[in-house]
Design a protein around this motif. Structure first.
Motif, mmCIF file in Angstrom:
data_model
loop_
_atom_site.group_PDB
_atom_site.id
_atom_site.type_symbol
_atom_site.label_atom_id
_atom_site.label_comp_id
_atom_site.label_asym_id
_atom_site.label_seq_id
_atom_site.Cartn_x
_atom_site.Cartn_y
_atom_site.Cartn_z
ATOM 1 N N SER A 16 0.814 -1.235 -0.001
ATOM 2 C CA SER A 16 0.053 0.100 0.060
ATOM 3 C C SER A 16 0.959 1.391 -0.099
ATOM 4 O O SER A 16 0.487 2.373 -0.387
ATOM 5 C CB SER A 16 -0.879 0.083 1.318
ATOM 6 O OG SER A 16 -0.183 0.348 2.281
ATOM 7 N N PHE A 17 2.112 1.197 0.495
ATOM 8 C CA PHE A 17 2.853 2.440 0.414
ATOM 9 C C PHE A 17 4.400 2.217 -0.161
ATOM 10 O O PHE A 17 5.181 3.230 -0.372
ATOM 11 C CB PHE A 17 3.132 2.992 1.668
ATOM 12 C CG PHE A 17 3.818 1.985 2.646
ATOM 13 C CD1 PHE A 17 5.071 1.836 2.808
ATOM 14 C CD2 PHE A 17 3.021 1.032 3.508
ATOM 15 C CE1 PHE A 17 5.797 1.044 3.726
ATOM 16 C CE2 PHE A 17 3.613 0.112 4.317
ATOM 17 C CZ PHE A 17 4.986 0.335 4.681
ATOM 18 N N ALA A 18 4.643 0.890 -0.586
ATOM 19 C CA ALA A 18 5.985 0.601 -1.117
ATOM 20 C C ALA A 18 6.213 -0.058 -2.290
ATOM 21 O O ALA A 18 7.133 -0.260 -2.991
ATOM 22 C CB ALA A 18 6.720 -0.155 -0.214
ATOM 23 N N ASP A 19 4.911 -0.359 -2.977
ATOM 24 C CA ASP A 19 5.065 -1.044 -4.278
ATOM 25 C C ASP A 19 5.595 -0.435 -5.256
ATOM 26 O O ASP A 19 5.211 1.082 -5.438
ATOM 27 C CB ASP A 19 3.400 -1.439 -4.590
ATOM 28 C CG ASP A 19 3.287 -2.524 -5.789
ATOM 29 O OD1 ASP A 19 4.419 -3.241 -5.820
ATOM 30 O OD2 ASP A 19 2.360 -2.580 -6.439
ATOM 31 N N GLY A 20 6.428 -0.837 -6.011
ATOM 32 C CA GLY A 20 7.078 -0.187 -7.197
ATOM 33 C C GLY A 20 8.308 0.547 -6.676
ATOM 34 O O GLY A 20 8.996 1.292 -7.562
ATOM 35 N N LYS A 21 8.359 0.585 -5.479
ATOM 36 C CA LYS A 21 9.733 1.687 -4.916
ATOM 37 C C LYS A 21 10.624 0.823 -4.292
ATOM 38 O O LYS A 21 11.502 1.374 -4.271
ATOM 39 C CB LYS A 21 8.803 2.595 -3.773
ATOM 40 C CG LYS A 21 7.916 3.474 -4.241
ATOM 41 C CD LYS A 21 7.261 4.318 -3.193
ATOM 42 C CE LYS A 21 6.285 5.111 -3.473
ATOM 43 N NZ LYS A 21 6.582 6.140 -4.446
#
Length: 286
Positions: A16-21
């Motif tokens: 929810s806050f780190a996907d793709g990062k």
């Protein structure tokens, strides 16, 4: 704890806050296609013969002109927000037409309030920011201050930096109508009452004032309470996070004392969304 792929609820929360990062841990392996964003993160980059590796118990990130402080130590973040406040002290007091919030400390104790811009925003979803505050404001008891923000701000303000905490969530200018919209959320816990209200005098949203003003912590059942890292007694998260699962006693108590109409307790519907055509709110913490 085993691999994150064996804990789907934890994986969903982290994404929810780190996907793709960053690489979360579910890449292609042994015939499984994995998750595309994890595969992208784990793909080989351009090589170098001049790599420098630094080991440190603190912050070993290099200085870089594009650094946005996302990986700096908390003390560096504090220095940044204090520098902001020093500059703000020289701003004129006439804030007519500016975007932001009128922040009010209705309590009898001094408090520092922190603003968090979301890491990313989607259609009804957002990547909550837990570790990189944009700015902070210190208020004496019963004091108020106008806090200017960019029109692109979409996130929250809360007391301090710890959770559980009451979140006042808002965006300064929505893409669809150009207005500001906000609400109160207790899904990540409650450390006291808060309200949000438009300053243009009209209930453009589903209500004129969001939130509540009464003390819901003192007489709450023991099962609903937790002692926060800083020693403050709060109501636990109703949705859960990396520290613990959902606290049903807290949810049941808040449904009774506050209600879903006044603040998000569980789920993403049924709560008053407060709107302001002039893109400015009154926000009160009690």
């Amino acid at each position: 704890m085993g691999p994150i792929k064996e804990h789907p609820k934890l994986e969903s929360f982290v994404r929810s806050f780190a996907d793709g990062k960053t690489y979360i841990g579910v890449g292609a392996w042994n015939g499984s296609p994995g998750v595309k964003t994890d595969n992208d993160q784990s793909s080989a980059g351009k090589g170098t013969k001049n790599a420098v590796i630094t080991y440190s118990d603190g912050d070993a990130s290099p200085d870089h002109p594009d650094d946005k402080t996302a990986h700096r130590a908390p003390m560096e973040q504090v220095r940044m927000v204090e520098s902001f406040e020093a500059a703000e002290a020289h701003r004129p007091e006439n804030h007519n037409g500016e975007v932001g919030i009128d922040l009010h400390n209705k309590s009898d104790k001094p408090c520092r309030y922190f603003f968090y811009d979301n890491y990313w925003n989607g259609n009804g979803t957002a990547g909550a920011n837990f570790d990189n505050p944009l700015k902070s404001v210190q208020l004496a008891p019963k004091a108020s201050k106008f806090v200017p923000l960019k029109k692109t701000f979409k996130g929250r303000v809360q007391r301090g930096t710890k959770i559980p905490a009451t979140w006042v969530e808002f965006q300064c200018q929505a893409a669809n109508d150009g207005w500001a919209h906000g609400d109160i959320s207790l899904q990540q816990g409650c450390d006291g009452a808060a309200t949000i209200q438009g300053t243009d005098g009209a209930p453009h949203g589903s209500g004129l004032i969001g939130g509540f003003t009464k003390d819901v912590i003192t007489h709450a059942p023991a099962a609903a309470k937790v002692k926060r890292e800083d020693g403050v007694v709060c109501l636990a998260s109703t949705m859960g996070n990396w520290m613990a699962g959902p606290n049903e006693a807290a949810a049941e108590w808040l449904f009774k004392e506050v209600g879903q109409k006044k603040a998000y307790i569980k789920g993403g519907s049924g709560t008053d969304i407060i709107s302001s055509k002039n893109r400015r709110f009154d926000v009160c913490f009690y």
